[in-house]
Motif scaffolding. Structure first.
Motif, PDB file in Angstrom:
ATOM      1  N   LYS A 160      -1.890 -16.376  -4.652  1.00 55.97           N
ATOM      2  CA  LYS A 160      -1.233 -15.084  -4.804  1.00 55.97           C
ATOM      3  C   LYS A 160      -1.239 -14.397  -3.448  1.00 55.97           C
ATOM      4  N   THR A 161      -0.064 -14.045  -2.958  1.00 53.00           N
ATOM      5  CA  THR A 161       0.076 -13.571  -1.576  1.00 53.00           C
ATOM      6  C   THR A 161       0.494 -12.112  -1.502  1.00 53.00           C
ATOM      7  N   GLY A 162       0.057 -11.476  -0.434  1.00 53.01           N
ATOM      8  CA  GLY A 162       0.542 -10.153  -0.057  1.00 53.01           C
ATOM      9  C   GLY A 162       1.023 -10.214   1.377  1.00 53.01           C
ATOM     10  N   ASN A 179       3.651 -11.957  -3.749  1.00 56.63           N
ATOM     11  CA  ASN A 179       4.160 -13.277  -4.136  1.00 56.63           C
ATOM     12  C   ASN A 179       5.609 -13.474  -3.696  1.00 56.63           C
ATOM     13  N   GLY A 180       5.901 -13.034  -2.498  1.00 57.24           N
ATOM     14  CA  GLY A 180       7.216 -13.259  -1.911  1.00 57.24           C
ATOM     15  C   GLY A 180       8.275 -12.281  -2.335  1.00 57.24           C
ATOM     16  N   MET A 181       7.967 -11.395  -3.278  1.00 57.01           N
ATOM     17  CA  MET A 181       8.955 -10.448  -3.785  1.00 57.01           C
ATOM     18  C   MET A 181       8.647  -9.048  -3.288  1.00 57.01           C
ATOM     19  N   GLU A 182       9.706  -8.350  -2.869  1.00 53.03           N
ATOM     20  CA  GLU A 182       9.552  -6.952  -2.486  1.00 53.03           C
ATOM     21  C   GLU A 182       8.946  -6.172  -3.641  1.00 53.03           C
ATOM     22  N   ILE A 183       7.996  -5.298  -3.342  1.00 58.87           N
ATOM     23  CA  ILE A 183       7.335  -4.525  -4.384  1.00 58.87           C
ATOM     24  C   ILE A 183       8.362  -3.705  -5.150  1.00 58.87           C
ATOM     25  N   SER A 184       8.167  -3.577  -6.457  1.00 60.89           N
ATOM     26  CA  SER A 184       9.124  -2.839  -7.274  1.00 60.89           C
ATOM     27  C   SER A 184       8.995  -1.342  -7.021  1.00 60.89           C
ATOM     28  N   GLU A 185      10.011  -0.609  -7.436  1.00 59.86           N
ATOM     29  CA  GLU A 185       9.975   0.839  -7.260  1.00 59.86           C
ATOM     30  C   GLU A 185       8.844   1.462  -8.061  1.00 59.86           C
ATOM     31  N   ASP A 186       8.634   0.962  -9.282  1.00 60.38           N
ATOM     32  CA  ASP A 186       7.549   1.491 -10.106  1.00 60.38           C
ATOM     33  C   ASP A 186       6.193   1.258  -9.447  1.00 60.38           C
ATOM     34  N   SER A 226      -5.694  -3.681  -4.718  1.00 57.88           N
ATOM     35  CA  SER A 226      -5.514  -3.340  -6.127  1.00 57.88           C
ATOM     36  C   SER A 226      -4.892  -4.491  -6.911  1.00 57.88           C
ATOM     37  N   GLU A 227      -3.973  -5.208  -6.278  1.00 58.41           N
ATOM     38  CA  GLU A 227      -3.313  -6.327  -6.941  1.00 58.41           C
ATOM     39  C   GLU A 227      -4.109  -7.624  -6.811  1.00 58.41           C
ATOM     40  N   LYS A 228      -5.243  -7.557  -6.136  1.00 59.96           N
ATOM     41  CA  LYS A 228      -6.151  -8.698  -6.008  1.00 59.96           C
ATOM     42  C   LYS A 228      -5.443  -9.962  -5.505  1.00 59.96           C
ATOM     43  N   VAL A 229      -4.785  -9.841  -4.373  1.00 63.23           N
ATOM     44  CA  VAL A 229      -4.128 -11.012  -3.795  1.00 63.23           C
ATOM     45  C   VAL A 229      -5.186 -11.977  -3.262  1.00 63.23           C
ATOM     46  N   ASP A 230      -4.840 -13.260  -3.238  1.00 64.51           N
ATOM     47  CA  ASP A 230      -5.747 -14.269  -2.675  1.00 64.51           C
ATOM     48  C   ASP A 230      -5.747 -14.224  -1.158  1.00 64.51           C
ATOM     49  N   VAL A 231      -4.602 -13.873  -0.583  1.00 63.71           N
ATOM     50  CA  VAL A 231      -4.473 -13.816   0.864  1.00 63.71           C
ATOM     51  C   VAL A 231      -3.510 -12.697   1.228  1.00 63.71           C
TER      52      VAL A 231
END
Length: 644
Positions: A160-162, A179-186, A226-231
């Motif tokens: 899981k990536t940031g 995870n490769g996706m732009e963060i959502s607006e929410d 907060s999202e607990k990324v692996d890296v």
């Protein structure tokens, strides 16, 4: 009612939760925010409903949420929670101070990094940041591409990536990827208002709200813990030693991309001084990698590594042989160097985590894993072939002209308009941009990537002087292609250095420019806007003095002599007509008499794009190949226009 969302994640359970009366919420929501309350507030309310009904484990929340409710009026309820309100808040963090003063904090009680540490304490994420598995990357050019490759490689490897990069081109959310996706607006609003309110409640005269980039860095770190990324892959903003991201104390591995002359007013006027700033991200005994550098820069990097006992290695550029037929998703031969650095960084990260050998699934006959030094796991190859970074060596086919041109009748056919976008703005990056552009326009098979689909299989034959003749079928007319430069750069750049390099490289490759267009950017440096904000179509810039200066430099380069333009003469902006501009030859140019056939200044970018679109639409035999470069802001503005 004022709703403040804030996120706290620890061991997968809610750290704090404020129980509220559902009826009170509904009544206040209905009376205060009916028809105006932001969708995020409604989602937060629905999440609370689920929590009350089913318990925490059934709430569909991306993070643990704390919501406090205060009495307020309708205007506060609406304006404090929308995305546009967040952009206004961010804009208030833009300082008028010069960047060198911001970087060094000569007029504040605390240094920037001391303040960053204090902000982190306020946000309560100091321990979580220490636990983040971070790859930290600095450099003059290529650091964004390197970070993007790293993210894609490790995501394809199952982690899981940031990813935190800068600047953004269209919308500030681009800076944060999960995870490769732009963060959502929410998600953005949840974390933004959480950080904003915590910091706002704790500011003092000696510790004011952080400037824009510092706040965005804090926001990125908050999101990732907060999202607990692996890296977490973190790109440095400017320099390294004094950069906001250098609040990171325990990275797993550090990288230094190619070094060159940029931001010299901040980092110094020699390569050695610049390298010393970049080496500032080195941490004692933490592995580091760099790419082949000029001797002056390499000497500084090695000396700093020696002082900190940093095991510094020079990553070899990837080769096409090592890629085993896989094509890098980011174009240009210079990306082989960035990809090579990314491979070394990811391999080091995986080795530190004990995950490297697990990626090789094939086992030799004796049961031992056969891992050659130069072999790449399939996950690495997938990442290298799918990584995406807008505005860097990007090809966009303008779909406003239609996608099925070949199927149309002759009387409804139109020409082509293809944009080649690269945010190069330093001498080194402009050299790489020129080589990339020359290579792609000189390929025998042209594969522009459009906004909606890929337009493939157009075969071409080339001639020089900015013209390309091509024929697809015997029945179709010959296509005349013209290469046009669409350019702007910040006034701190030196066009006398950047533009000659671009012209010389393209000319030597037989990909000369027919014309050049100079425009002001739409983006302003004093305001953060959303990707959905309106674009002023017919609002010309009041001051085009810089664009006329760029035009004069261009004309001198093209004519290879001082053409004696009177800098004090009145310059009128008269947008050229197609016949007077696109088809005039260089020999028709007489700058002394105010006739510019090689270039034009447009009062606004939308007007220039409209002119190019009309030219292509009205001429079925015309293909316009437009290189957009000189500024990432200009590239972002063009991308925003093409989305409309």
């Amino acid at each position: 009612m004022l709703v403040h969302p804030n996120a706290y994640m620890r061991q997968g359970i809610l750290k704090d939760f404020l129980h509220i009366n559902k009826v009170t919420w509904e009544n206040r929501y209905s009376s205060c925010c009916h028809n105006s309350f932001d969708v995020t507030g409604l989602k937060a309310f629905r999440s609370l409903e689920k929590i009350q009904q089913n318990g925490l484990q059934h709430a569909n929340m991306s993070s643990q949420t704390v919501i406090t409710v205060r009495n307020s009026n309708t205007q506060e309820c609406h304006s404090s929670f929308t995305y546009e309100a967040a952009m206004e808040a961010l804009s208030s963090l833009i300082t008028r101070k010069k960047r060198d003063r911001i970087l060094n904090n000569t007029d504040t009680k605390y240094t920037k990094l001391e303040r960053m540490s204090m902000y982190i304490q306020i946000l309560g994420i100091n321990e979580q940041i220490a636990d983040l598995n971070i790859i930290h990357v600095a450099g003059t050019k290529g650091k964004g591409s390197t970070c993007t490759f790293c993210e894609a490689i490790l995501r394809e490897s199952g982690f899981k990536t940031g990813l935190f990069t800068s600047p953004h081109l269209i919308d500030v959310k681009e800076r944060f990827r999960l995870n490769g996706m732009e963060i959502s607006e929410d998600q953005f609003l949840l974390y933004f208002w959480g950080c904003w309110n915590q910091l706002k409640e704790n500011v003092t005269e000696d510790l004011p709200m952080p400037p824009l980039f510092q706040f965005l860095t804090l926001l990125g770190l908050k999101i990732f813990v907060s999202e607990k990324v692996d890296v977490a892959i973190i790109e440095v903003g400017i320099g390294g030693k004094l950069d906001s991201t250098n609040v990171i104390q325990d990275p797993v591995v550090c990288g230094i991309a190619s070094l060159g002359f940029d931001h010299m007013e901040i980092l110094g006027d020699t390569l050695g001084k610049i390298a010393l700033h970049k080496a500032g991200i080195f941490k004692p005994k933490v592995p580091a990698f760099t790419v082949p550098q000029l001797p002056e820069a390499m000497a500084v990097l090695k000396q700093r590594a020696l002082e900190l006992e940093v095991p510094l290695e020079v990553a070899k550029p990837l080769t096409y042989k090592r890629l085993n037929g896989v094509k890098l998703s980011l174009s240009g031969d210079h990306q082989l160097m960035n990809a090579g650095l990314a491979v070394s960084l990811c391999k080091s990260w995986l080795n530190t985590k004990g995950e490297w050998e697990k990626l090789f699934k094939h086992v030799s006959s004796n049961g031992s894993k056969d891992i050659a030094d130069d072999s790449l796991p399939e996950a690495f190859l997938r990442g290298l072939s799918t990584a995406h970074l807008s505005g860097r060596a990007q090809i966009v086919h303008d779909v406003s002209l239609g996608l099925n041109n070949k199927m149309k009748k002759d009387d409804s056919r139109h020409g082509e308009l293809i944009f080649y976008l690269d945010g190069a703005h330093s001498p080194e990056s402009m050299e790489a941009c020129a080589k990339w552009f020359s290579n792609v326009v000189n390929e025998k098979i042209h594969r522009p990537v459009s906004l909606l689909s890929e337009n493939e299989g157009i075969k071409e034959s080339y001639s020089c002087n900015g013209y390309i003749q091509q024929s697809n079928d015997k029945e179709e007319p010959k296509i005349i292609s013209k290469r046009i430069l669409l350019f702007n750069c910040m006034e701190v750049r030196d066009p006398e250095v950047i533009l000659p390099k671009l012209v010389d490289i393209c000319a030597s490759a037989g990909s000369d420019f027919s014309k050049a267009i100079f425009v002001p950017s739409i983006s302003t440096y004093s305001k953060v806007t959303s990707g959905n904000s309106d674009i002023p179509i017919n609002t010309p810039s009041k001051d085009l003095a810089w664009q006329f200066n760029l035009q004069r430099v261009w004309e001198r380069i093209i004519h290879k002599k001082d053409i004696g333009i009177n800098n004090n003469s009145k310059t009128e902006v008269i947008p050229p007509t197609e016949s007077s501009f696109l088809y005039d030859e260089i020999s028709d140019c007489n700058p002394e008499n105010g006739k510019f056939s090689c270039s034009a200044v447009f009062p606004s970018l939308p007007m220039a794009v409209s002119f190019l679109r009309k030219s292509a639409r009205d001429n079925p035999s015309l293909r316009l190949q437009v290189l957009v470069t000189g500024s990432l802001h200009l590239v972002g503005d063009v991308l925003k226009l093409l989305r409309r």
